[in-house]
Design a protein around this motif. Sequence first.
Motif, PDB file in Angstrom:
ATOM      1  N   SER A 100     -15.138 151.158 160.436  1.00  0.00           N
ATOM      2  CA  SER A 100     -14.640 152.479 160.814  1.00  0.00           C
ATOM      3  C   SER A 100     -14.909 152.759 162.289  1.00  0.00           C
ATOM      4  O   SER A 100     -14.040 153.271 163.016  1.00  0.00           O
ATOM      5  CB  SER A 100     -15.304 153.548 159.940  1.00  0.00           C
ATOM      6  N   GLY A 140     -21.275 151.339 163.958  1.00  0.00           N
ATOM      7  CA  GLY A 140     -21.324 152.310 162.864  1.00  0.00           C
ATOM      8  C   GLY A 140     -22.650 152.418 162.151  1.00  0.00           C
ATOM      9  O   GLY A 140     -22.749 153.124 161.137  1.00  0.00           O
ATOM     10  N   TYR A 174     -18.176 157.069 150.135  1.00  0.00           N
ATOM     11  CA  TYR A 174     -19.244 156.669 151.058  1.00  0.00           C
ATOM     12  C   TYR A 174     -20.621 156.994 150.467  1.00  0.00           C
ATOM     13  O   TYR A 174     -21.553 156.182 150.574  1.00  0.00           O
ATOM     14  CB  TYR A 174     -19.071 157.378 152.397  1.00  0.00           C
ATOM     15  N   CYS A 211     -19.111 156.217 168.400  1.00  0.00           N
ATOM     16  CA  CYS A 211     -19.083 154.840 167.895  1.00  0.00           C
ATOM     17  C   CYS A 211     -19.434 153.830 168.975  1.00  0.00           C
ATOM     18  O   CYS A 211     -19.215 152.634 168.800  1.00  0.00           O
ATOM     19  CB  CYS A 211     -17.708 154.525 167.298  1.00  0.00           C
ATOM     20  N   CYS A 234     -18.877 151.223 157.574  1.00  0.00           N
ATOM     21  CA  CYS A 234     -19.095 152.089 158.742  1.00  0.00           C
ATOM     22  C   CYS A 234     -18.848 151.318 160.038  1.00  0.00           C
ATOM     23  O   CYS A 234     -18.325 151.870 161.005  1.00  0.00           O
ATOM     24  CB  CYS A 234     -20.506 152.662 158.717  1.00  0.00           C
ATOM     25  N   MET A 275     -23.982 155.914 161.449  1.00  0.00           N
ATOM     26  CA  MET A 275     -23.262 156.637 160.407  1.00  0.00           C
ATOM     27  C   MET A 275     -23.835 156.310 159.031  1.00  0.00           C
ATOM     28  O   MET A 275     -24.061 157.200 158.208  1.00  0.00           O
ATOM     29  CB  MET A 275     -21.774 156.283 160.457  1.00  0.00           C
ATOM     30  N   ALA A 276     -24.068 155.031 158.791  1.00  0.00           N
ATOM     31  CA  ALA A 276     -24.673 154.631 157.520  1.00  0.00           C
ATOM     32  C   ALA A 276     -26.076 155.206 157.385  1.00  0.00           C
ATOM     33  O   ALA A 276     -26.465 155.697 156.315  1.00  0.00           O
ATOM     34  CB  ALA A 276     -24.703 153.108 157.415  1.00  0.00           C
ATOM     35  N   TYR A 326     -22.437 163.978 161.595  1.00  0.00           N
ATOM     36  CA  TYR A 326     -22.019 162.605 161.289  1.00  0.00           C
ATOM     37  C   TYR A 326     -20.857 162.176 162.173  1.00  0.00           C
ATOM     38  O   TYR A 326     -19.928 162.957 162.422  1.00  0.00           O
ATOM     39  CB  TYR A 326     -21.597 162.554 159.814  1.00  0.00           C
ATOM     40  N   SER A 327     -20.908 160.944 162.661  1.00  0.00           N
ATOM     41  CA  SER A 327     -19.819 160.369 163.442  1.00  0.00           C
ATOM     42  C   SER A 327     -19.409 161.296 164.591  1.00  0.00           C
ATOM     43  O   SER A 327     -18.242 161.608 164.782  1.00  0.00           O
ATOM     44  CB  SER A 327     -18.601 160.092 162.542  1.00  0.00           C
TER      45      SER A 327
END
Length: 297
Positions: free
Chosen positions: A162, A220, A144, A216, A159, A223-224, A32-33
């Motif tokens: 972020s 985002g 989240y 990124c 997201c 990420m979601a 993730y991310s």
Amino acid sequence: MRQSIALKDGRRMGYAVFGDPAGRPCLLVHGYSSSSWVAGWALSDAVLRRHGVRVISVDRPGYGSSTANPGMGFGAWAEDASVLAGHLGLDRVATIGVSMGAGPALALAAMRPDLVTSTTILSGMAPVDGVARWTPDSRVDAFYWRLARRAPWLLRRLCSLSAATMSAGARGDADRLIGRVERALPPADLRVFRKLLEDGGSEAKAAFIADVRESCRQGGAAMADDLLDYLRPWEFDPGDVRGAVHVWHGLEDPKVPAALARRLVDRLADGTSRFVPGGHFAAFAYRDEILARIGTE
């Protein structure tokens, strides 16, 4: 070395190569991310060369230079990864799935037992459909996940915000960004993170900043999508993986409860596990042991 290939539907799949050019090939799937640059700071070129391993680290859809493909599922990603392996002329390859890269890595192993020699899961996310009342220890992560279940539209907005904040940080002072990341880490993860950057020197530091930037680059949405993907049933059962799967997990992991990882191990046909002291980064403290095995398979 950063590259990308075109897929049959016009999407692109980005990847980066690290380590020994003549070493045993290993496909790494980030979490993730993150992005393909995670291999540059969490494993480091020197460690990979020491164990004779060549890592092909792939940008998952929506991260780095890989085209987004919402709702594609882990099986569809495995098909894309098979195309990449063919493009690179890989007949046999080990895989590493980090955190939310676990599902895609296991999907590839399940679908292509002829290709995958073994699978290593580091702090991996497990199937959660049907798991009652599970929640991570991290309050931020728990929030989240709650949004993913109840308000996906709000999760996407959060997201996006972020990602914008992270992107701005990656364009600024590197030490300031690293300091901000360190302040957010629990003590066990902070120790491992600092050791990884210290061992890798300026190259690891630069790779970490690149990892943040590439994670990124497209906003985002990915990420979601990660959280939403894990709330859906997997297209395969982990028990379908016939090859060896090695699971490494921190006993105090604040993001993926050790109990979830144990459930995953119990479903594997040929699984081994090492539950070690520490948090979400705990497995990387054992990277020499992990890579030594991959390098001799």
